[in-house]
Each structure stands twice: as C-alpha cells, then as structure tokens.
Design a protein around this motif. Sequence first.
Motif, mmCIF file in Angstrom:
data_model
loop_
_atom_site.group_PDB
_atom_site.id
_atom_site.type_symbol
_atom_site.label_atom_id
_atom_site.label_comp_id
_atom_site.label_asym_id
_atom_site.label_seq_id
_atom_site.Cartn_x
_atom_site.Cartn_y
_atom_site.Cartn_z
ATOM 1 N N THR A 1 -7.538 -1.650 5.106
ATOM 2 C CA THR A 1 -7.759 -2.254 3.792
ATOM 3 C C THR A 1 -6.726 -1.824 2.767
ATOM 4 O O THR A 1 -6.525 -2.517 1.775
ATOM 5 C CB THR A 1 -9.157 -1.879 3.238
ATOM 6 O OG1 THR A 1 -9.244 -0.452 3.118
ATOM 7 C CG2 THR A 1 -10.261 -2.394 4.134
ATOM 8 N N LEU A 2 -6.087 -0.694 2.991
ATOM 9 C CA LEU A 2 -5.141 -0.170 2.012
ATOM 10 C C LEU A 2 -4.082 0.632 2.733
ATOM 11 O O LEU A 2 -4.383 1.377 3.666
ATOM 12 C CB LEU A 2 -5.860 0.737 1.003
ATOM 13 C CG LEU A 2 -4.992 1.467 -0.015
ATOM 14 C CD1 LEU A 2 -4.441 0.489 -1.040
ATOM 15 C CD2 LEU A 2 -5.789 2.560 -0.704
ATOM 16 N N THR A 3 -2.857 0.475 2.303
ATOM 17 C CA THR A 3 -1.756 1.281 2.807
ATOM 18 C C THR A 3 -0.993 1.830 1.621
ATOM 19 O O THR A 3 -0.611 1.079 0.727
ATOM 20 C CB THR A 3 -0.799 0.444 3.687
ATOM 21 O OG1 THR A 3 -1.530 -0.074 4.792
ATOM 22 C CG2 THR A 3 0.360 1.273 4.187
ATOM 23 N N LEU A 4 -0.820 3.138 1.598
ATOM 24 C CA LEU A 4 0.031 3.761 0.582
ATOM 25 C C LEU A 4 1.393 3.984 1.206
ATOM 26 O O LEU A 4 1.496 4.414 2.355
ATOM 27 C CB LEU A 4 -0.526 5.103 0.120
ATOM 28 C CG LEU A 4 -1.833 5.102 -0.647
ATOM 29 C CD1 LEU A 4 -2.197 6.536 -1.062
ATOM 30 C CD2 LEU A 4 -1.754 4.217 -1.871
ATOM 31 N N PHE A 5 2.434 3.698 0.450
ATOM 32 C CA PHE A 5 3.805 3.886 0.912
ATOM 33 C C PHE A 5 4.536 4.661 -0.167
ATOM 34 O O PHE A 5 4.664 4.181 -1.299
ATOM 35 C CB PHE A 5 4.466 2.517 1.136
ATOM 36 C CG PHE A 5 5.891 2.615 1.586
ATOM 37 C CD1 PHE A 5 6.188 2.649 2.935
ATOM 38 C CD2 PHE A 5 6.928 2.667 0.668
ATOM 39 C CE1 PHE A 5 7.506 2.737 3.357
ATOM 40 C CE2 PHE A 5 8.243 2.756 1.086
ATOM 41 C CZ PHE A 5 8.533 2.785 2.428
ATOM 42 N N LEU A 6 4.974 5.862 0.151
ATOM 43 C CA LEU A 6 5.714 6.687 -0.799
ATOM 44 C C LEU A 6 7.051 7.061 -0.184
ATOM 45 O O LEU A 6 7.112 7.399 1.002
ATOM 46 C CB LEU A 6 4.945 7.962 -1.144
ATOM 47 C CG LEU A 6 3.644 7.759 -1.908
ATOM 48 C CD1 LEU A 6 2.475 7.655 -0.966
ATOM 49 C CD2 LEU A 6 3.434 8.883 -2.887
ATOM 50 N N SER A 7 8.096 7.004 -0.982
ATOM 51 C CA SER A 7 9.415 7.368 -0.503
ATOM 52 C C SER A 7 10.193 8.036 -1.622
ATOM 53 O O SER A 7 10.114 7.614 -2.780
ATOM 54 C CB SER A 7 10.169 6.121 -0.021
ATOM 55 O OG SER A 7 11.496 6.465 0.339
ATOM 56 N N LYS A 8 10.939 9.061 -1.274
ATOM 57 C CA LYS A 8 11.811 9.707 -2.245
ATOM 58 C C LYS A 8 13.077 8.887 -2.466
ATOM 59 O O LYS A 8 13.809 9.129 -3.401
ATOM 60 C CB LYS A 8 12.139 11.131 -1.798
ATOM 61 C CG LYS A 8 10.922 12.034 -1.871
ATOM 62 C CD LYS A 8 11.246 13.455 -1.486
ATOM 63 C CE LYS A 8 9.976 14.302 -1.588
ATOM 64 N NZ LYS A 8 10.181 15.655 -1.077
ATOM 65 N N GLN B 1 -1.564 -1.367 15.633
ATOM 66 C CA GLN B 1 -2.083 -1.445 14.272
ATOM 67 C C GLN B 1 -2.580 -0.055 13.916
ATOM 68 O O GLN B 1 -3.375 0.530 14.638
ATOM 69 C CB GLN B 1 -3.227 -2.447 14.170
ATOM 70 C CG GLN B 1 -3.820 -2.508 12.783
ATOM 71 C CD GLN B 1 -4.987 -3.468 12.694
ATOM 72 O OE1 GLN B 1 -5.472 -3.987 13.690
ATOM 73 N NE2 GLN B 1 -5.442 -3.706 11.486
ATOM 74 N N PHE B 2 -2.090 0.480 12.828
ATOM 75 C CA PHE B 2 -2.553 1.785 12.366
ATOM 76 C C PHE B 2 -3.731 1.543 11.440
ATOM 77 O O PHE B 2 -3.577 1.026 10.341
ATOM 78 C CB PHE B 2 -1.433 2.534 11.630
ATOM 79 C CG PHE B 2 -0.277 2.874 12.526
ATOM 80 C CD1 PHE B 2 -0.331 3.984 13.345
ATOM 81 C CD2 PHE B 2 0.856 2.083 12.559
ATOM 82 C CE1 PHE B 2 0.722 4.308 14.188
ATOM 83 C CE2 PHE B 2 1.918 2.393 13.386
ATOM 84 C CZ PHE B 2 1.857 3.507 14.202
ATOM 85 N N ILE B 3 -4.918 1.885 11.899
ATOM 86 C CA ILE B 3 -6.128 1.652 11.108
ATOM 87 C C ILE B 3 -6.393 2.859 10.217
ATOM 88 O O ILE B 3 -6.579 2.720 9.015
ATOM 89 C CB ILE B 3 -7.326 1.371 12.044
ATOM 90 C CG1 ILE B 3 -7.043 0.088 12.820
ATOM 91 C CG2 ILE B 3 -8.613 1.248 11.240
ATOM 92 C CD1 ILE B 3 -8.030 -0.204 13.917
ATOM 93 N N ILE C 1 0.342 5.993 4.449
ATOM 94 C CA ILE C 1 -1.049 6.364 4.668
ATOM 95 C C ILE C 1 -1.849 5.084 4.875
ATOM 96 O O ILE C 1 -1.808 4.177 4.052
ATOM 97 C CB ILE C 1 -1.611 7.155 3.463
ATOM 98 C CG1 ILE C 1 -0.772 8.420 3.225
ATOM 99 C CG2 ILE C 1 -3.059 7.535 3.706
ATOM 100 C CD1 ILE C 1 0.390 8.227 2.312
ATOM 101 N N CYS C 2 -2.577 5.006 5.977
ATOM 102 C CA CYS C 2 -3.338 3.801 6.338
ATOM 103 C C CYS C 2 -4.830 4.095 6.259
ATOM 104 O O CYS C 2 -5.300 5.070 6.835
ATOM 105 C CB CYS C 2 -2.995 3.378 7.762
ATOM 106 S SG CYS C 2 -1.229 3.230 8.067
ATOM 107 N N TRP C 3 -5.551 3.228 5.557
ATOM 108 C CA TRP C 3 -7.002 3.349 5.438
ATOM 109 C C TRP C 3 -7.664 2.109 6.018
ATOM 110 O O TRP C 3 -7.538 1.015 5.442
ATOM 111 C CB TRP C 3 -7.431 3.396 3.966
ATOM 112 C CG TRP C 3 -7.542 4.725 3.370
ATOM 113 C CD1 TRP C 3 -8.518 5.647 3.567
ATOM 114 C CD2 TRP C 3 -6.648 5.301 2.424
ATOM 115 N NE1 TRP C 3 -8.281 6.756 2.820
ATOM 116 C CE2 TRP C 3 -7.129 6.561 2.103
ATOM 117 C CE3 TRP C 3 -5.469 4.866 1.823
ATOM 118 C CZ2 TRP C 3 -6.501 7.393 1.211
ATOM 119 C CZ3 TRP C 3 -4.836 5.696 0.941
ATOM 120 C CH2 TRP C 3 -5.360 6.941 0.639
ATOM 121 N N ASP C 4 -8.366 2.253 7.078
ATOM 122 C CA ASP C 4 -9.309 1.237 7.532
ATOM 123 C C ASP C 4 -8.783 -0.196 7.413
ATOM 124 O O ASP C 4 -9.534 -1.111 7.124
ATOM 125 C CB ASP C 4 -10.595 1.400 6.709
ATOM 126 C CG ASP C 4 -11.736 0.581 7.252
ATOM 127 O OD1 ASP C 4 -11.673 0.174 8.417
ATOM 128 O OD2 ASP C 4 -12.688 0.333 6.503
#
Length: 132
Positions: free
Chosen positions: A91-98, A37-39, A86-89
């Motif tokens: 509670t949130l994951t940002l996923f960006l892709s070109k 798990q990526f925290i 990007i993984c935050w605690d």
Amino acid sequence: MEYVEQNLAFEENGYGNTKLWMTGEQLTRLVHRYEIQFIWGMLMGFEKSEAVDVGALAKQSYSNAYEGWWQLESTMQHPKAKIEIICWDSTLTLFLSKDQTVAQSFKAYFKDARDLDEYNFEASNRVKKRRE
C-alpha cells in the motif's frame, strides 16, 4: 527462495524477519530472474567500499518503528545508507536517497510519488489545525 539459499548470506531471527546481504548486482539478477513483489521489507543501499555492521541493522526490525521518516526533515534509518526503500503491505513505499538526482528520477518515473518532507509538513499542519 532457492536462489537466496544458494547465493546469498541470510539470517532468520525466528520472528518472521529475515536479513539478507547482497550486492547490487545480485539484487539485479534476482529481480531479472524472478517476478518479485516486495510486500513487507526494507532495502538499504550502501557504497561498496563502506564497512557496514549487518548485525546492527536488526535494531529497527519493524519499518514503521523508525520515527526519523515522519519528522519534518526525514532521515534515513541507517546513517551510512545511500538509499532506502521501505515497502508496506503493497500500500505504501517510501523511497529515500542522499542523491537528489536519483530521487528526482524516481519521482519522474512514478508520477503519483510524493515528496516525504512535503507530506510530513502537510501532516504536521493538519495536526496543528486540529489542535487549534
């Protein structure tokens, strides 16, 4: 993290931040071998043929410090990256892709996923309304 120590190039900067450099195949083996798990973390994907200065990646060591994600047209932190997660605690994951096909597949699999640019637009409008 015995696997990391034995199989990957990594660097610790003494502030709890560790930079790892691995291939997609190595990441796949790691994820299949261990329940991970990526925290807190940031995963960036590059073309295999791309020359990337790994040392330069430390410039934005804290994921929330990069303002480009929170603009009306979000941008990736590293200009050569093809994908950023990007993984935050937890509670949130940002996923960006070109690659929009990859982004659409992510949104189709994760039904609660929201488009970051739409989120930023809505947040911008909320701020404008509060100021009025």
